[in-house]
Design a protein around this motif. Structure first.
Motif, PDB file in Angstrom:
ATOM      1  N   MET A   1     -21.520 -35.328  76.173  1.00 15.69           N
ATOM      2  CA  MET A   1     -21.647 -35.504  77.618  1.00 15.69           C
ATOM      3  C   MET A   1     -21.763 -34.137  78.309  1.00 15.69           C
ATOM      4  SD  MET A   1     -18.784 -38.488  78.250  1.00 15.69           S
ATOM      5  CE  MET A   1     -19.190 -38.792  79.959  1.00 15.69           C
ATOM      6  N   ALA A   2     -22.503 -34.112  79.411  1.00 16.19           N
ATOM      7  CA  ALA A   2     -22.638 -32.884  80.188  1.00 16.19           C
ATOM      8  C   ALA A   2     -21.312 -32.556  80.869  1.00 16.19           C
ATOM      9  CB  ALA A   2     -23.739 -33.059  81.225  1.00 16.19           C
ATOM     10  N   TRP A   3     -21.119 -31.273  81.190  1.00 15.67           N
ATOM     11  CA  TRP A   3     -19.831 -30.827  81.731  1.00 15.67           C
ATOM     12  C   TRP A   3     -19.427 -31.615  82.982  1.00 15.67           C
ATOM     13  CZ3 TRP A   3     -19.384 -29.085  86.693  1.00 15.67           C
ATOM     14  CH2 TRP A   3     -20.554 -28.645  87.334  1.00 15.67           C
ATOM     15  N   PHE A   4     -20.402 -31.930  83.841  1.00 14.58           N
ATOM     16  CA  PHE A   4     -20.074 -32.601  85.099  1.00 14.58           C
ATOM     17  C   PHE A   4     -19.706 -34.070  84.888  1.00 14.58           C
ATOM     18  CE2 PHE A   4     -24.663 -32.224  84.498  1.00 14.58           C
ATOM     19  CZ  PHE A   4     -25.074 -33.544  84.503  1.00 14.58           C
ATOM     20  N   GLU A   5     -20.130 -34.646  83.788  1.00 11.99           N
ATOM     21  CA  GLU A   5     -19.788 -36.038  83.504  1.00 11.99           C
ATOM     22  C   GLU A   5     -18.327 -36.195  83.074  1.00 11.99           C
ATOM     23  OE1 GLU A   5     -23.286 -38.448  81.699  1.00 11.99           O
ATOM     24  OE2 GLU A   5     -23.522 -36.411  80.936  1.00 11.99           O
ATOM     25  N   THR A   6     -17.758 -35.140  82.507  1.00 13.14           N
ATOM     26  CA  THR A   6     -16.354 -35.192  82.089  1.00 13.14           C
ATOM     27  C   THR A   6     -15.433 -34.585  83.155  1.00 13.14           C
ATOM     28  OG1 THR A   6     -16.718 -33.129  80.858  1.00 13.14           O
ATOM     29  CG2 THR A   6     -16.857 -35.198  79.630  1.00 13.14           C
ATOM     30  N   TRP A   7     -15.729 -33.390  83.610  1.00  9.25           N
ATOM     31  CA  TRP A   7     -14.851 -32.642  84.508  1.00  9.25           C
ATOM     32  C   TRP A   7     -14.635 -33.373  85.831  1.00  9.25           C
ATOM     33  CZ3 TRP A   7     -10.999 -29.972  85.695  1.00  9.25           C
ATOM     34  CH2 TRP A   7     -10.915 -29.043  86.725  1.00  9.25           C
ATOM     35  N   PHE A   8     -15.678 -33.897  86.447  1.00  9.44           N
ATOM     36  CA  PHE A   8     -15.546 -34.546  87.748  1.00  9.44           C
ATOM     37  C   PHE A   8     -14.746 -35.847  87.679  1.00  9.44           C
ATOM     38  CE2 PHE A   8     -19.739 -32.544  89.447  1.00  9.44           C
ATOM     39  CZ  PHE A   8     -19.081 -31.336  89.607  1.00  9.44           C
ATOM     40  N   ASP A   9     -14.630 -36.410  86.490  1.00 14.70           N
ATOM     41  CA  ASP A   9     -13.925 -37.685  86.345  1.00 14.70           C
ATOM     42  C   ASP A   9     -12.456 -37.502  85.951  1.00 14.70           C
ATOM     43  OD1 ASP A   9     -14.729 -40.178  87.054  1.00 14.70           O
ATOM     44  OD2 ASP A   9     -15.601 -40.738  85.140  1.00 14.70           O
ATOM     45  N   THR A  10     -12.009 -36.244  85.851  1.00 13.55           N
ATOM     46  CA  THR A  10     -10.606 -36.004  85.509  1.00 13.55           C
ATOM     47  C   THR A  10      -9.778 -35.838  86.780  1.00 13.55           C
ATOM     48  OG1 THR A  10     -10.651 -33.583  85.520  1.00 13.55           O
ATOM     49  CG2 THR A  10     -11.398 -34.694  83.496  1.00 13.55           C
ATOM     50  N   PRO A  11      -8.478 -36.158  86.722  1.00 15.69           N
ATOM     51  CA  PRO A  11      -7.614 -35.912  87.888  1.00 15.69           C
ATOM     52  C   PRO A  11      -7.461 -34.416  88.173  1.00 15.69           C
ATOM     53  CG  PRO A  11      -6.299 -36.587  85.984  1.00 15.69           C
ATOM     54  CD  PRO A  11      -7.738 -36.783  85.604  1.00 15.69           C
ATOM     55  N   TYR A  12      -7.663 -33.582  87.145  1.00 16.82           N
ATOM     56  CA  TYR A  12      -7.451 -32.138  87.315  1.00 16.82           C
ATOM     57  C   TYR A  12      -8.489 -31.499  88.234  1.00 16.82           C
ATOM     58  CZ  TYR A  12      -4.383 -33.035  83.376  1.00 16.82           C
ATOM     59  OH  TYR A  12      -3.406 -33.548  82.571  1.00 16.82           O
ATOM     60  N   TYR A  13      -9.700 -32.014  88.213  1.00 16.00           N
ATOM     61  CA  TYR A  13     -10.743 -31.518  89.127  1.00 16.00           C
ATOM     62  C   TYR A  13     -10.266 -31.670  90.571  1.00 16.00           C
ATOM     63  CZ  TYR A  13     -14.980 -31.539  91.947  1.00 16.00           C
ATOM     64  OH  TYR A  13     -15.910 -31.301  92.944  1.00 16.00           O
ATOM     65  N   HIS A  14      -9.727 -32.840  90.881  1.00 11.02           N
ATOM     66  CA  HIS A  14      -9.289 -33.103  92.249  1.00 11.02           C
ATOM     67  C   HIS A  14      -8.013 -32.339  92.600  1.00 11.02           C
ATOM     68  CE1 HIS A  14     -12.409 -36.102  92.639  1.00 11.02           C
ATOM     69  NE2 HIS A  14     -12.039 -36.600  91.478  1.00 11.02           N
ATOM     70  N   ILE A  15      -7.170 -32.070  91.602  1.00 13.31           N
ATOM     71  CA  ILE A  15      -5.980 -31.246  91.832  1.00 13.31           C
ATOM     72  C   ILE A  15      -6.389 -29.813  92.174  1.00 13.31           C
ATOM     73  CG2 ILE A  15      -3.963 -30.198  90.722  1.00 13.31           C
ATOM     74  CD1 ILE A  15      -3.692 -32.872  89.135  1.00 13.31           C
ATOM     75  N   LEU A  16      -7.332 -29.262  91.403  1.00 16.87           N
ATOM     76  CA  LEU A  16      -7.753 -27.874  91.614  1.00 16.87           C
ATOM     77  C   LEU A  16      -8.354 -27.676  93.005  1.00 16.87           C
ATOM     78  CD1 LEU A  16      -8.277 -24.992  90.610  1.00 16.87           C
ATOM     79  CD2 LEU A  16     -10.386 -25.821  89.552  1.00 16.87           C
ATOM     80  N   TYR A  17      -9.110 -28.656  93.463  1.00 15.98           N
ATOM     81  CA  TYR A  17      -9.840 -28.491  94.724  1.00 15.98           C
ATOM     82  C   TYR A  17      -9.225 -29.269  95.888  1.00 15.98           C
ATOM     83  CZ  TYR A  17     -13.408 -26.283  91.837  1.00 15.98           C
ATOM     84  OH  TYR A  17     -14.078 -25.440  90.980  1.00 15.98           O
ATOM     85  N   LYS A  18      -7.955 -29.643  95.760  1.00 17.39           N
ATOM     86  CA  LYS A  18      -7.346 -30.504  96.779  1.00 17.39           C
ATOM     87  C   LYS A  18      -7.130 -29.791  98.110  1.00 17.39           C
ATOM     88  CE  LYS A  18      -2.528 -29.724  95.327  1.00 17.39           C
ATOM     89  NZ  LYS A  18      -1.948 -29.175  96.557  1.00 17.39           N
ATOM     90  N   ASP A  19      -7.154 -28.472  98.117  1.00 19.84           N
ATOM     91  CA  ASP A  19      -6.899 -27.729  99.356  1.00 19.84           C
ATOM     92  C   ASP A  19      -8.177 -27.294 100.060  1.00 19.84           C
ATOM     93  OD1 ASP A  19      -4.130 -27.904  99.042  1.00 19.84           O
ATOM     94  OD2 ASP A  19      -4.139 -26.209  97.655  1.00 19.84           O
ATOM     95  N   ARG A  20      -9.279 -27.931  99.758  1.00 19.17           N
ATOM     96  CA  ARG A  20     -10.518 -27.593 100.455  1.00 19.17           C
ATOM     97  C   ARG A  20     -10.367 -27.841 101.958  1.00 19.17           C
ATOM     98  NH1 ARG A  20     -15.081 -29.904  96.202  1.00 19.17           N
ATOM     99  NH2 ARG A  20     -15.464 -27.905  95.178  1.00 19.17           N
ATOM    100  N   ASP A  21     -11.075 -27.045 102.726  1.00 23.69           N
ATOM    101  CA  ASP A  21     -10.941 -27.089 104.181  1.00 23.69           C
ATOM    102  C   ASP A  21     -11.793 -28.226 104.749  1.00 23.69           C
ATOM    103  OD1 ASP A  21     -10.859 -26.668 106.890  1.00 23.69           O
ATOM    104  OD2 ASP A  21     -10.980 -24.496 106.749  1.00 23.69           O
ATOM    105  N   PHE A  22     -11.157 -29.387 104.917  1.00 21.78           N
ATOM    106  CA  PHE A  22     -11.910 -30.546 105.394  1.00 21.78           C
ATOM    107  C   PHE A  22     -12.199 -30.453 106.890  1.00 21.78           C
ATOM    108  CE2 PHE A  22     -10.127 -32.253 101.423  1.00 21.78           C
ATOM    109  CZ  PHE A  22     -11.311 -32.672 100.849  1.00 21.78           C
TER     110      PHE A  22
END
Length: 248
Positions: A1-22
């Protein structure tokens, strides 16, 4: 699988970027919509919508919105926000947006916050432009919010560490073969994890080549989320505003 197919579907992706300036993101979308002057009730496709926050915001602004994303987990999360004018569906942006996804053409397609440049094969990049061209009405808008390759090269931070909750993320970045590669390492509950992101540093010329091939004309480039003018050396973003050429 391509990197984006695995990484974006993990909870860790959302943890890392949870402080984005909405707040900044919503301000950007407001400025963008005002600039485009799209009438209320127009149909907008949020392509690569992630957790759907921007789709929800656009819907609250009065638009009919379809949020599409490859991540099944993200779309399942987004379903709770659905209403009669806001829908979310799983979709690979390289595929045609078929009748079961959208029964009518869109007034605008937004691809925001560097959701392009993931594919190794340039034919996959071309498929994205083809798909968007096919689903847009004549004179409809396509906004491709991408990084400014030159600025990335000039401002690259090679190594950084960031802590989110109980997780220490160790991040290394490098530019290799016209790609920005981000290596992400961390340990959680005694287990080591490694993911990476790899985005092609498309130039403005390359993006314009795809646009022209599939019937778009570029009407504006903004250099940041405040819609300031684009400067090749100093602008952090390359926000391309295209209009689909009319066949009449």
């Amino acid at each position: 699988m391509a990197w984006f197919e695995t990484w974006f579907d993990t909870p860790y992706y959302h943890i890392l970027y949870k402080d984005r300036d909405f707040a900044e993101a919503e301000n950007f979308i407001t400025l963008l919509i005002n600039y485009l002057n799209i009438p209320k009730n127009s149909k907008i496709i949020d392509l690569a919508c992630g957790k759907g926050r921007h789709s929800v915001f656009l819907n609250k602004m009065g638009f009919e919105v379809l949020g599409l994303d490859l991540s099944q987990q993200s779309i399942e999360h987004n379903k709770e926000f659905e209403n009669s004018t806001l829908k979310f569906k799983v979709h690979d942006m390289r595929e045609e947006i078929s009748a079961d996804l959208s029964t009518e053409k869109a007034d605008a397609v937004l691809n925001l916050f560097t959701s392009f440049g993931y594919f190794e094969d340039e034919n996959d990049d071309r498929k994205v432009f083809q798909s968007i061209s096919n689903i847009l009405k004549d004179s409809g808008y396509f906004v491709l919010d991408f990084l400014n390759a030159k600025w990335v090269e000039n401002s690259l931070i090679i190594e950084e560490n960031t802590t989110k909750g109980e997780i220490d993320f160790k991040i290394k970045k490098k530019i290799e073969d016209q790609h920005i590669i981000k290596d992400i390492n961390f340990n959680h509950k005694g287990r080591d994890y490694h993911f990476f992101e790899k985005v092609k540093l498309h130039t403005i010329g390359e993006i314009n080549k795809y646009a022209e091939e599939f019937g778009f004309e570029q009407i504006q480039i903004f250099g940041d989320y405040h819609l300031n003018d684009f400067d090749l050396e100093s602008s952090p973003r390359c926000i391309n505003v295209f209009k689909k050429k009319s066949h009449t």
